[in-house]
Design a protein around this motif. Sequence first.
Motif, PDB file in Angstrom:
ATOM      1  N   SER A  92       0.825  -1.201   0.000  1.00 31.63           N
ATOM      2  CA  SER A  92       0.000   0.000   0.000  1.00 31.63           C
ATOM      3  C   SER A  92       0.861   1.254   0.000  1.00 31.63           C
ATOM      4  O   SER A  92       1.978   1.256   0.514  1.00 31.63           O
ATOM      5  N   TYR A  93       0.300   2.297  -0.561  1.00 32.38           N
ATOM      6  CA  TYR A  93       0.932   3.615  -0.567  1.00 32.38           C
ATOM      7  C   TYR A  93      -0.057   4.542   0.102  1.00 32.38           C
ATOM      8  O   TYR A  93      -1.207   4.646  -0.328  1.00 32.38           O
ATOM      9  N   VAL A  94       0.395   5.173   1.165  1.00 33.60           N
ATOM     10  CA  VAL A  94      -0.485   5.920   2.050  1.00 33.60           C
ATOM     11  C   VAL A  94       0.053   7.328   2.278  1.00 33.60           C
ATOM     12  O   VAL A  94       1.226   7.609   2.032  1.00 33.60           O
ATOM     13  N   VAL A  95      -0.837   8.191   2.779  1.00 28.73           N
ATOM     14  CA  VAL A  95      -0.413   9.491   3.268  1.00 28.73           C
ATOM     15  C   VAL A  95      -0.027   9.260   4.726  1.00 28.73           C
ATOM     16  O   VAL A  95      -0.882   8.869   5.538  1.00 28.73           O
ATOM     17  N   PRO A  96       1.237   9.440   5.082  1.00 30.08           N
ATOM     18  CA  PRO A  96       1.669   9.115   6.445  1.00 30.08           C
ATOM     19  C   PRO A  96       1.059  10.053   7.500  1.00 30.08           C
ATOM     20  O   PRO A  96       0.630  11.165   7.177  1.00 30.08           O
ATOM     21  N   PHE A  97       1.026   9.586   8.728  1.00 28.98           N
ATOM     22  CA  PHE A  97       0.507  10.390   9.840  1.00 28.98           C
ATOM     23  C   PHE A  97       1.246  11.714   9.972  1.00 28.98           C
ATOM     24  O   PHE A  97       0.666  12.706  10.404  1.00 28.98           O
ATOM     25  N   SER A  98       2.517  11.750   9.615  1.00 28.94           N
ATOM     26  CA  SER A  98       3.286  12.999   9.719  1.00 28.94           C
ATOM     27  C   SER A  98       2.705  14.078   8.796  1.00 28.94           C
ATOM     28  O   SER A  98       2.843  15.265   9.066  1.00 28.94           O
ATOM     29  N   THR A  99       2.032  13.668   7.749  1.00 27.60           N
ATOM     30  CA  THR A  99       1.396  14.607   6.820  1.00 27.60           C
ATOM     31  C   THR A  99      -0.087  14.778   7.143  1.00 27.60           C
ATOM     32  O   THR A  99      -0.617  15.881   7.057  1.00 27.60           O
ATOM     33  N   TYR A 100      -0.747  13.689   7.497  1.00 27.55           N
ATOM     34  CA  TYR A 100      -2.182  13.712   7.764  1.00 27.55           C
ATOM     35  C   TYR A 100      -2.467  12.931   9.048  1.00 27.55           C
ATOM     36  O   TYR A 100      -2.789  11.740   9.017  1.00 27.55           O
ATOM     37  N   PRO A 101      -2.339  13.599  10.207  1.00 33.23           N
ATOM     38  CA  PRO A 101      -2.466  12.915  11.502  1.00 33.23           C
ATOM     39  C   PRO A 101      -3.834  12.302  11.799  1.00 33.23           C
ATOM     40  O   PRO A 101      -3.932  11.406  12.631  1.00 33.23           O
ATOM     41  N   LYS A 102      -4.881  12.741  11.097  1.00 34.75           N
ATOM     42  CA  LYS A 102      -6.222  12.202  11.344  1.00 34.75           C
ATOM     43  C   LYS A 102      -6.335  10.735  10.933  1.00 34.75           C
ATOM     44  O   LYS A 102      -7.173  10.017  11.451  1.00 34.75           O
ATOM     45  N   TYR A 105      -7.155   7.436   8.480  1.00 35.24           N
ATOM     46  CA  TYR A 105      -8.313   6.996   7.693  1.00 35.24           C
ATOM     47  C   TYR A 105      -9.533   6.962   8.591  1.00 35.24           C
ATOM     48  O   TYR A 105      -9.524   6.305   9.635  1.00 35.24           O
ATOM     49  N   HIS A 106     -10.613   7.615   8.193  1.00 37.08           N
ATOM     50  CA  HIS A 106     -11.782   7.737   9.071  1.00 37.08           C
ATOM     51  C   HIS A 106     -12.384   6.387   9.470  1.00 37.08           C
ATOM     52  O   HIS A 106     -12.943   6.259  10.548  1.00 37.08           O
ATOM     53  N   VAL A 107     -12.250   5.385   8.627  1.00 42.43           N
ATOM     54  CA  VAL A 107     -12.807   4.068   8.935  1.00 42.43           C
ATOM     55  C   VAL A 107     -11.995   3.402  10.046  1.00 42.43           C
ATOM     56  O   VAL A 107     -12.563   2.768  10.937  1.00 42.43           O
ATOM     57  N   THR A 108     -10.694   3.546   9.972  1.00 46.76           N
ATOM     58  CA  THR A 108      -9.782   3.020  11.003  1.00 46.76           C
ATOM     59  C   THR A 108      -8.722   4.089  11.285  1.00 46.76           C
ATOM     60  O   THR A 108      -7.654   4.084  10.681  1.00 46.76           O
ATOM     61  N   PRO A 109      -9.030   5.038  12.184  1.00 48.70           N
ATOM     62  CA  PRO A 109      -8.149   6.185  12.426  1.00 48.70           C
ATOM     63  C   PRO A 109      -6.728   5.828  12.883  1.00 48.70           C
ATOM     64  O   PRO A 109      -5.845   6.663  12.810  1.00 48.70           O
ATOM     65  N   ASN A 110      -6.518   4.601  13.310  1.00 51.41           N
ATOM     66  CA  ASN A 110      -5.166   4.203  13.721  1.00 51.41           C
ATOM     67  C   ASN A 110      -4.315   3.765  12.529  1.00 51.41           C
ATOM     68  O   ASN A 110      -3.195   3.313  12.702  1.00 51.41           O
ATOM     69  N   THR A 111      -4.840   3.911  11.303  1.00 51.03           N
ATOM     70  CA  THR A 111      -4.059   3.615  10.100  1.00 51.03           C
ATOM     71  C   THR A 111      -3.958   4.885   9.247  1.00 51.03           C
ATOM     72  O   THR A 111      -4.870   5.716   9.244  1.00 51.03           O
ATOM     73  N   PRO A 112      -2.856   5.025   8.527  1.00 47.60           N
ATOM     74  CA  PRO A 112      -2.701   6.199   7.664  1.00 47.60           C
ATOM     75  C   PRO A 112      -3.737   6.201   6.545  1.00 47.60           C
ATOM     76  O   PRO A 112      -4.332   5.171   6.231  1.00 47.60           O
ATOM     77  N   LEU A 113      -3.912   7.359   5.935  1.00 47.28           N
ATOM     78  CA  LEU A 113      -4.873   7.511   4.846  1.00 47.28           C
ATOM     79  C   LEU A 113      -4.405   6.732   3.620  1.00 47.28           C
ATOM     80  O   LEU A 113      -3.363   7.030   3.042  1.00 47.28           O
ATOM     81  N   PRO A 114      -5.156   5.703   3.201  1.00 46.77           N
ATOM     82  CA  PRO A 114      -4.733   4.907   2.047  1.00 46.77           C
ATOM     83  C   PRO A 114      -4.936   5.658   0.738  1.00 46.77           C
ATOM     84  O   PRO A 114      -5.847   6.485   0.615  1.00 46.77           O
ATOM     85  N   PHE A 115      -4.092   5.359  -0.237  1.00 47.76           N
ATOM     86  CA  PHE A 115      -4.234   5.955  -1.564  1.00 47.76           C
ATOM     87  C   PHE A 115      -4.253   4.870  -2.632  1.00 47.76           C
ATOM     88  O   PHE A 115      -5.203   4.739  -3.380  1.00 47.76           O
ATOM     89  N   ILE A 116      -3.196   4.068  -2.706  1.00 43.88           N
ATOM     90  CA  ILE A 116      -3.106   2.997  -3.697  1.00 43.88           C
ATOM     91  C   ILE A 116      -2.661   1.723  -2.996  1.00 43.88           C
ATOM     92  O   ILE A 116      -1.765   1.764  -2.157  1.00 43.88           O
TER      93      ILE A 116
END
Length: 145
Positions: free
Chosen positions: A42-52, A54-65
């Motif tokens: 997976s390629y994600v937006v890391p917490f350092s960029t987007y601390p919120k 993924y809204h479905v599972t906030p303990n994981t970074p925002l997924p992209f691909i």
Amino acid sequence: MKNTYIEQVDEKWREGFAKLVDVVESNLPEGFEQSMYYDMISYVVPFSTYPKGYHVTPNTPLPFISLAAQKRHIAVYHMGIYADQALLSWFQEEYAKRVPTKLNMGKSCIRFTSTKNIPYELIGELVSKMTPAQWITKYEGELNK
């Protein structure tokens, strides 16, 4: 992590899948981070960029691909084409122009049942079209609808 996954991919998919990973990594805009989520590369937006996260599972970074080699196909999960109708339309039109087979996809999942018909150049273009900042803006816009 990535190499371990690729080594476990069925031999009939391995070379094409490894090439797909290389294409994604060489075309992905700076700022995304490679990781393993949902048993996929997976390629994600890391917490350092987007601390919120993924809204479905906030303990994981925002997924992209995400990329997966399944039993019957190779899958590219691209959240941008799920959220951005213009990007989806562009991809569908370009796919029809460049690939002799019918597009096999769900809302965010592009499936390839043969490595012979993976449009590597087109996938490279697709993944290059959205930066982490653009993805965050689109994602948050979709959440607020």
